[in-house]
Enzyme design. Sequence first.
Site, short mmCIF file in Angstrom:
data_model
loop_
_atom_site.label_atom_id
_atom_site.label_comp_id
_atom_site.label_asym_id
_atom_site.label_seq_id
_atom_site.Cartn_x
_atom_site.Cartn_y
_atom_site.Cartn_z
N LYS A 1 -10.24 -0.97 10.71
CA LYS A 1 -10.56 -2.26 9.84
C LYS A 1 -10.74 -3.44 10.78
O LYS A 1 -10.51 -4.64 10.36
CB LYS A 1 -9.05 -2.41 8.99
CG LYS A 1 -8.87 -1.47 7.96
CD LYS A 1 -7.99 -1.70 7.05
CE LYS A 1 -7.28 -0.33 6.17
NZ LYS A 1 -8.14 0.23 5.26
N GLN B 1 -4.48 -5.40 6.77
CA GLN B 1 -5.60 -6.09 6.29
C GLN B 1 -5.57 -7.54 6.88
O GLN B 1 -6.11 -8.54 6.29
CB GLN B 1 -5.23 -6.47 4.63
CG GLN B 1 -5.57 -5.28 3.97
CD GLN B 1 -6.86 -4.40 3.79
OE1 GLN B 1 -7.94 -5.26 4.18
NE2 GLN B 1 -7.02 -3.16 3.79
N HIS C 1 0.92 -1.21 -0.11
CA HIS C 1 0.01 0.14 0.13
C HIS C 1 0.94 1.07 0.11
O HIS C 1 1.88 1.15 0.60
CB HIS C 1 -0.79 -0.05 1.26
CG HIS C 1 -1.82 1.08 1.56
ND1 HIS C 1 -1.69 2.29 1.79
CD2 HIS C 1 -3.31 1.16 1.25
CE1 HIS C 1 -2.82 3.10 1.90
NE2 HIS C 1 -3.79 2.13 1.66
N ASP D 1 3.06 -4.74 8.03
CA ASP D 1 1.85 -3.79 7.97
C ASP D 1 0.76 -4.76 8.18
O ASP D 1 0.28 -5.41 7.20
CB ASP D 1 1.81 -3.18 6.66
CG ASP D 1 0.64 -2.52 6.13
OD1 ASP D 1 -0.49 -2.76 6.95
OD2 ASP D 1 0.54 -1.71 5.23
N CYS E 1 -4.88 2.58 -3.41
CA CYS E 1 -3.73 3.11 -3.02
C CYS E 1 -2.45 2.07 -3.20
O CYS E 1 -1.76 1.86 -2.19
CB CYS E 1 -3.77 3.33 -1.44
SG CYS E 1 -5.04 4.48 -1.21
N1 7TS Z 1 -1.67 -0.70 4.45
C1 7TS Z 1 -2.61 -1.59 3.98
C2 7TS Z 1 -2.14 -2.92 3.56
C3 7TS Z 1 -3.85 -1.12 4.03
O1 7TS Z 1 -4.66 -1.86 3.35
C4 7TS Z 1 -4.27 0.32 4.07
C5 7TS Z 1 -5.63 0.80 4.21
C6 7TS Z 1 -3.10 1.07 4.84
C7 7TS Z 1 -1.99 0.52 5.06
C8 7TS Z 1 -3.74 2.30 5.60
O2 7TS Z 1 -4.32 2.31 6.76
P1 7TS Z 1 -4.96 3.61 7.16
O3 7TS Z 1 -6.06 3.09 8.12
O4 7TS Z 1 -3.74 4.19 7.87
O5 7TS Z 1 -5.62 4.47 6.10
N2 7TS Z 1 -6.30 0.38 2.84
C9 7TS Z 1 -7.38 0.85 2.34
C10 7TS Z 1 -7.79 0.23 1.39
O6 7TS Z 1 -7.53 -1.02 0.82
N3 7TS Z 1 -8.94 0.65 0.74
O7 7TS Z 1 -9.18 1.61 1.58
C11 7TS Z 1 -8.02 1.94 2.46
#
Ligand code: 7TS
Length: 417
Positions: free
Chosen positions: A236, A213, A133, A210, A374
């Site tokens: 999430k 997910q 990401h 990370d 992203c």
């Molecule tokens: N890393 C991964 C693997 C992610 O899927 C996401 C967010 C992030 C980092 C960032 O997370 P945040 O909560 O700090 O924004 N992924 C997604 C997505 O797949 N669709 O919207 C956000």
Amino acid sequence: MTLASYSAHSDDFPAARLRADFPILQRSVRGQPLAYLDNAATTQKPQAVIDAESAYYREINANIHRGVHWLSEQATAAHEGARERVRRFLNAREAAEIIFVRGTTEAINLVAQSYGRANLGPGDEVLITGLEHHSNIVPWQLTCAQTGAVLKVAHIDDRGVVCMDEFRRLLGARTRIVAVAHVSNALGTVNPVREMTELAHQAGAVVLLDGAQAIAHTPVDVQALGCDFYAFSGHKLYAPTGIGVLYGRRALLEAMPPWQGGGDMIRTVSFTGSTWNDLPHKFEAGTPHIAGAIGLGAAIDYVQRIGLAAIGAYEHELLAYGTALLGDIPGLRLIGTAPDKAGILSFVIDGLHAHDIGTVLDSHGVAIRAGHHCAMPVMERFGVPATARASLAFYNTHEDLDRLAQALRRAVEMFVR
Ligand code: 7TS
């Protein structure tokens, strides 16, 4: 059957009953029942989480770690109680290793700026993979630009699997940090993070995983994984937005400089210099998202009553069902076909833009995401500008996937035939 007695057999899994815990899943959108299949972007919240957050504001709202009064004591206890729940959830050794942040993005930036700037110099290397990401790419690019370090990438194959030969080859004497997604958001690939961590440690590098997910889909034990840092976002994991976690090994956190300065992170301040508070407060400058942390604690209690092993098994079965359904749609190509996958169905359809797919599905009450997720380098790797992505949670049912497939057939009939 009680929740605690669920086995990891998906036949037993009462998704339909658990849906009742989520108020938003009871509403209709565009005149249809909601089939919410955008869980990788954010999950919906159970009543228990909504109640915990609102109870905090109704009953014990106060600033923490500083008041002498009763409310402040209550709020501090609830906030620190949430930290202890996270510790247990991740099997960290101590609560001091759990740092509350805004989310995965902030957690990775914290490590890149604090650990990275203190430990990287010209010619040192940071190793990531081709399925990251943007929030596990850009913070490292920023740190590399500041330190003269070099970003290396282990690429993915046509299934979306990281080439482990390349990963091994790229690990060398200059590798200082390895930062890898536990599960890919754009493809669903589950990385062999234990093996990657071991290899990285053999090369003398520290490892950040990370977990954005992974956290809601598989049990995570940071000691068993052996990682040095683990990052995830509460939203999430059925918790509020604006709260997340960085787990870090104490020895590393102790040696790292603070990232942000302000209240709560200091022990003493004078105009000639300041000293730092103990962990985890050294990394928590300013008033935190107290209600969010409490909501996260409630979300952890909630998913633990169901059990992540049972959740993972059920979602796996849903993924197999959805994969078979999508395989029958004319012109549809799945992007991401790793043998080890979590509940993500990313796809393109000949003659249809991903955003048009998303719009047609929305008109049928089916919520998915369309775009680059992203993860622009992943799109580039597969030669597509965007994909449509359905992503699963334990409250999804076979019927949600049937509706997805029916609406996709309509889209193909309307636009392609
Ligand atoms: N890393 C991964 C693997 C992610 O899927 C996401 C967010 C992030 C980092 C960032 O997370 P945040 O909560 O700090 O924004 N992924 C997604 C997505 O797949 N669709 O919207 C956000």
